[in-house]
Design a protein around this motif. Sequence first.
Motif, PDB file in Angstrom:
ATOM      1  N   ILE A  76     -10.106 -15.053  -2.680  1.00  0.00           N
ATOM      2  CA  ILE A  76      -9.759 -15.977  -1.587  1.00  0.00           C
ATOM      3  C   ILE A  76      -8.302 -15.756  -1.196  1.00  0.00           C
ATOM      4  CG2 ILE A  76      -9.597 -18.397  -0.910  1.00  0.00           C
ATOM      5  CD1 ILE A  76     -11.728 -19.052  -2.989  1.00  0.00           C
ATOM      6  N   ASP A  78      -6.694 -17.233   1.506  1.00  0.00           N
ATOM      7  CA  ASP A  78      -6.046 -18.444   2.001  1.00  0.00           C
ATOM      8  C   ASP A  78      -5.656 -19.331   0.810  1.00  0.00           C
ATOM      9  OD1 ASP A  78      -5.608 -20.325   4.500  1.00  0.00           O
ATOM     10  OD2 ASP A  78      -6.620 -21.534   2.974  1.00  0.00           O
ATOM     11  N   GLN A  79      -4.386 -19.684   0.714  1.00  0.00           N
ATOM     12  CA  GLN A  79      -3.893 -20.425  -0.440  1.00  0.00           C
ATOM     13  C   GLN A  79      -4.510 -21.817  -0.538  1.00  0.00           C
ATOM     14  OE1 GLN A  79      -1.871 -19.067  -2.865  1.00  0.00           O
ATOM     15  NE2 GLN A  79      -2.469 -20.924  -3.967  1.00  0.00           N
ATOM     16  N   ASP A  80      -4.671 -22.488   0.588  1.00  0.00           N
ATOM     17  CA  ASP A  80      -5.256 -23.834   0.564  1.00  0.00           C
ATOM     18  C   ASP A  80      -6.695 -23.789   0.063  1.00  0.00           C
ATOM     19  OD1 ASP A  80      -2.930 -24.975   1.497  1.00  0.00           O
ATOM     20  OD2 ASP A  80      -3.544 -24.905   3.613  1.00  0.00           O
ATOM     21  N   ARG A  81      -7.474 -22.813   0.536  1.00  0.00           N
ATOM     22  CA  ARG A  81      -8.854 -22.696   0.085  1.00  0.00           C
ATOM     23  C   ARG A  81      -8.920 -22.326  -1.391  1.00  0.00           C
ATOM     24  NH1 ARG A  81     -11.525 -18.438   2.306  1.00  0.00           N
ATOM     25  NH2 ARG A  81     -13.463 -19.293   1.437  1.00  0.00           N
ATOM     26  N   ARG A  82      -7.975 -21.499  -1.821  1.00  0.00           N
ATOM     27  CA  ARG A  82      -7.960 -21.131  -3.235  1.00  0.00           C
ATOM     28  C   ARG A  82      -7.626 -22.348  -4.105  1.00  0.00           C
ATOM     29  NH1 ARG A  82      -4.310 -16.188  -5.350  1.00  0.00           N
ATOM     30  NH2 ARG A  82      -5.728 -15.083  -3.935  1.00  0.00           N
ATOM     31  N   ASP A  83      -6.660 -23.144  -3.683  1.00  0.00           N
ATOM     32  CA  ASP A  83      -6.304 -24.351  -4.429  1.00  0.00           C
ATOM     33  C   ASP A  83      -7.493 -25.312  -4.517  1.00  0.00           C
ATOM     34  OD1 ASP A  83      -3.761 -23.367  -4.766  1.00  0.00           O
ATOM     35  OD2 ASP A  83      -2.884 -24.530  -3.114  1.00  0.00           O
ATOM     36  N   THR A  84      -8.224 -25.425  -3.413  1.00  0.00           N
ATOM     37  CA  THR A  84      -9.411 -26.294  -3.404  1.00  0.00           C
ATOM     38  C   THR A  84     -10.464 -25.771  -4.357  1.00  0.00           C
ATOM     39  OG1 THR A  84      -9.009 -26.921  -1.093  1.00  0.00           O
ATOM     40  CG2 THR A  84     -11.230 -27.270  -1.952  1.00  0.00           C
ATOM     41  N   ALA A  85     -10.614 -24.463  -4.419  1.00  0.00           N
ATOM     42  CA  ALA A  85     -11.589 -23.863  -5.335  1.00  0.00           C
ATOM     43  C   ALA A  85     -11.219 -24.149  -6.782  1.00  0.00           C
ATOM     44  CB  ALA A  85     -11.684 -22.361  -5.094  1.00  0.00           C
ATOM     45  N   VAL A 106     -18.278 -20.670  -6.558  1.00  0.00           N
ATOM     46  CA  VAL A 106     -17.453 -19.708  -5.824  1.00  0.00           C
ATOM     47  C   VAL A 106     -18.264 -18.443  -5.568  1.00  0.00           C
ATOM     48  CG1 VAL A 106     -15.335 -18.352  -5.826  1.00  0.00           C
ATOM     49  CG2 VAL A 106     -15.364 -20.598  -6.917  1.00  0.00           C
TER      50      VAL A 106
END
Length: 278
Positions: A76, A78-85, A106
């Motif tokens: 991932i 995108d940092q925001d999407r990774r943090d959400t994951a 994931v």
Amino acid sequence: MQRKAYVPGIAALLAALLAGCTGGSGSKGTAADPKPGDISVNTPAAQPGKYRTLPEACAAVSHDSLDSLLPGIREITDQDRRDTAYEGQATLTYDTDRRVGCGWKVESTDATDHLSVDFERVVSYDNAVSDDSRAQDIYATEETAADLPEASASATPSGSGSATATPSATPSTSASSSASSTSSASASTSTGPSETPADLQPRKLSGLGDEAFLNDKLNSGPSTAQQRTVTVVFRTSNVIVRIEYAEQPAASTGTPDSKEMQDKARNLAHKLVDRFNG
């Protein structure tokens, strides 16, 4: 005449009352003695469990562990999407002091991975049964439901060859052993994906909490990739921890590797045990 008859009557009544008080005192002491089998008097309350609280489930699994179990996270960008994951999704429970859980899903270029952890703190409401004993009963029920195969007493450890001929073996014995080895190797080569080596079969685990077991299931459909689900359940004192790790390859012909998934699930289980004992 009536006065003379009345006075002895009073004396007799007083004597009876005094005798009754003396006798009542003795009977009252006897009544206060505990009755045989009276648990509330004779038996102390069972000991409470070691754990009074539970960790926050979604924070219990480190980012390093998630990177290993869910390789798609590292893909991932995108940092925001990774943090959400990484955050996961908390399991809905009605008493977080008694049970909490968290799940992650994931996708990667090779597969879709699922991970869930569940913590249950067992409390016995029976004064005669400890929290640990109640947790043992719940764990035993789950282990029985898993229907683990019986361990084979004749199974040899992985890597130890029993067909190797000894120096004193006769030529015929050596030939027989050689033929047997060739046959065994051929059979091993033709082993299908649904067949699992003995050391990877569902089984009890040692050195993990007070007691633990592992289950491994491969589910497949006519038009879908085979999904493997590895479950590790262990008990430490009055807490039962359940880990479920599943993977479904993107390719319809793919089969998740049993050993790799089991190793990852067991590694996470050991880290969670350390978290409780730390």
